[in-house]
Structures are given as structure tokens and as C-alpha cells.
Design an enzyme around this catalytic site. Structure first.
Site, PDB file in Angstrom:
ATOM      1  N   THR A   8       1.032  -1.076   0.272  1.00 36.36           N
ATOM      2  CA  THR A   8      -0.116  -0.047   0.090  1.00 36.36           C
ATOM      3  C   THR A   8       0.711   1.144   0.129  1.00 36.36           C
ATOM      4  O   THR A   8       1.962   1.736   0.485  1.00 36.36           O
ATOM      5  CB  THR A   8      -0.765   0.486   0.893  1.00 36.36           C
ATOM      6  OG1 THR A   8      -2.137  -0.903   0.284  1.00 36.36           O
ATOM      7  CG2 THR A   8      -1.038   1.377   1.711  1.00 36.36           C
ATOM      8  N   GLY A 163       3.488   4.401  -7.829  1.00 39.37           N
ATOM      9  CA  GLY A 163       4.001   3.148  -8.139  1.00 39.37           C
ATOM     10  C   GLY A 163       5.482   3.083  -9.079  1.00 39.37           C
ATOM     11  O   GLY A 163       5.728   2.021  -9.241  1.00 39.37           O
ATOM     12  N   CYS A 166       8.072   2.065  -6.228  1.00 41.17           N
ATOM     13  CA  CYS A 166       7.741   1.700  -4.949  1.00 41.17           C
ATOM     14  C   CYS A 166       7.431   0.286  -6.038  1.00 41.17           C
ATOM     15  O   CYS A 166       6.162  -0.036  -6.040  1.00 41.17           O
ATOM     16  CB  CYS A 166       7.140   2.269  -4.112  1.00 41.17           C
ATOM     17  SG  CYS A 166       6.622   0.608  -2.996  1.00 41.17           S
ATOM     18  N   THR A 169       3.822  -0.872  -5.241  1.00 38.67           N
ATOM     19  CA  THR A 169       2.798   0.221  -5.087  1.00 38.67           C
ATOM     20  C   THR A 169       2.027  -0.155  -6.541  1.00 38.67           C
ATOM     21  O   THR A 169       2.976  -0.373  -7.411  1.00 38.67           O
ATOM     22  CB  THR A 169       2.792   1.376  -5.074  1.00 38.67           C
ATOM     23  OG1 THR A 169       3.767   1.778  -3.328  1.00 38.67           O
ATOM     24  CG2 THR A 169       2.070   2.980  -4.872  1.00 38.67           C
TER      25      THR A 169
END
Length: 178
Positions: A8, A163, A166, A169
């Protein structure tokens, strides 16, 4: 063998009288993406409060349930509900072992609630949590200061940027707005 579930990035952006919270959809266990479309943000209290979570999913759902009870108990008073949840979280034998962070927001206030008993209101109009939280936070601050994008656009673009950096993500973004 116990593998850590990672998941997340959730961000809250407040701008021009709007509060937007957005989260990506990825849940990862070890090196495997287990789910790509998890819902980590949602409205509660008749759509007047938005919540988002990062951390262990079962722990987060337990805390969200406890938070919703506190919100009802205090007639929608976000800050009071958050403080009472933080007290419970820190002192209750079962709750204090839960591994999650919560973002909560209503039309006036945005808060981060942690298991350490912290209830933090941001200095800026941005808060982000989770594995990609720092990337999303930095992106959102830059976009807030240098563009005329809406709160929704800033939240979504910040998650897209997170995103790309990471691995926990993804780009499947769910957004809620008040």
C-alpha cells in the site's frame, strides 16, 4: 514459513475545499503480488468521513471497525474519535500488537493515527502512509506548490509516481472525495 504481507500507498490531499483520499490496489506477500485491486480507502459515517489504511490488512480492518464505533459514539467528531482510538490502541493488550496506520479525514480535518498513540494533523495539506508514502508525499507537495491541479489530480498523479518507484505500489487507484 511466515511471509510478511506488504501493501500500500494511501494519500490524502486537501485543496480548494475538497478532501481526496486515494490508495493503490496492490497486496504483496513475500515476492508475490497476491491481489492488485484491494480497496484501501472508503467512506464511513454516511459518507462524511474518508478512511484509508496501510499495514497488515486484518489489523487495519480491526482498527477501522473500532474507529467507526468511536465515530458513532462521538457523533462524527473526527478528532475525538481518533484520540480515543489511539488511546485504546496504545493501552489495550490485543490492539497494541496490531501493525497498521490509519488516515482519516472529514470536511475540515485530516489525521494520521498510529499504534504509538500518535494522532497527527499535517502542517501541509497532504498526508501519505505506506510503503510508497514518502514518494507520494514528496510528489504531492511538489504538485501542490507548482501546479493548478485539483486535489483529485494531485492524489492520483502522486500515487502513479509512487508506483513507478515503490515495488509494493501499483497503478490501480481507488479514490474517494468529500
Amino acid at each position: 514459513m511466515s511471509q510478511k504481507i506488504r501493501s500500500t500507498t494511501v494519500i490524502a490531499v486537501r485543496k480548494d475545499g475538497k478532501i481526496v483520499m486515494a490508495g493503490d490496489g496492490q497486496v504483496t506477500m513475500g515476492e508475490t503480488v497476491m491481489k492488485g485491486n484491494a480497496r484501501k480507502v472508503r467512506k464511513i459515517y454516511d459518507g462524511k468521513i474518508i478512511t484509508g489504511f496501510a499495514g497488515a490488512t486484518a489489523d487495519a480492518f480491526t482498527l477501522l471497525e473500532k474507529f467507526e464505533i468511536r465515530v458513532k459514539e462521538f457523533s462524527g467528531d473526527l478528532t475525538r474519535a481518533a484520540v480515543e482510538l489511539a488511546k485504546d490502541w496504545r493501552t489495550d493488550k490485543m490492539l497494541k500488537n496490531l501493525q497498521a496506520l490509519l488516515l482519516v479525514a472529514d470536511s475540515k480535518t485530516t489525521l494520521l493515527i498510529s499504534g504509538n498513540g500518535d494522532v497527527i494533523e499535517p502542517e501541509e495539506d497532504v498526508l501519505a502512509i505506506g510503503s510508497g508514502g514518502n514518494y507520494a508525499y514528496a510528489s504531492a507537495l511538489a504538485l501542490m506548490q507548482n501546479t493548478n491541479l485539483s486535489a483529485r489530480e494531485i492524489a492520483e498523479k502522486s500515487l502513479q509516481i509512487a508506483g513507478k518507484i515503490c515495488i509494493y505500489t501499483n497503478g490501480k487507484i481507488i479514490t474517494e472525495e468529500i
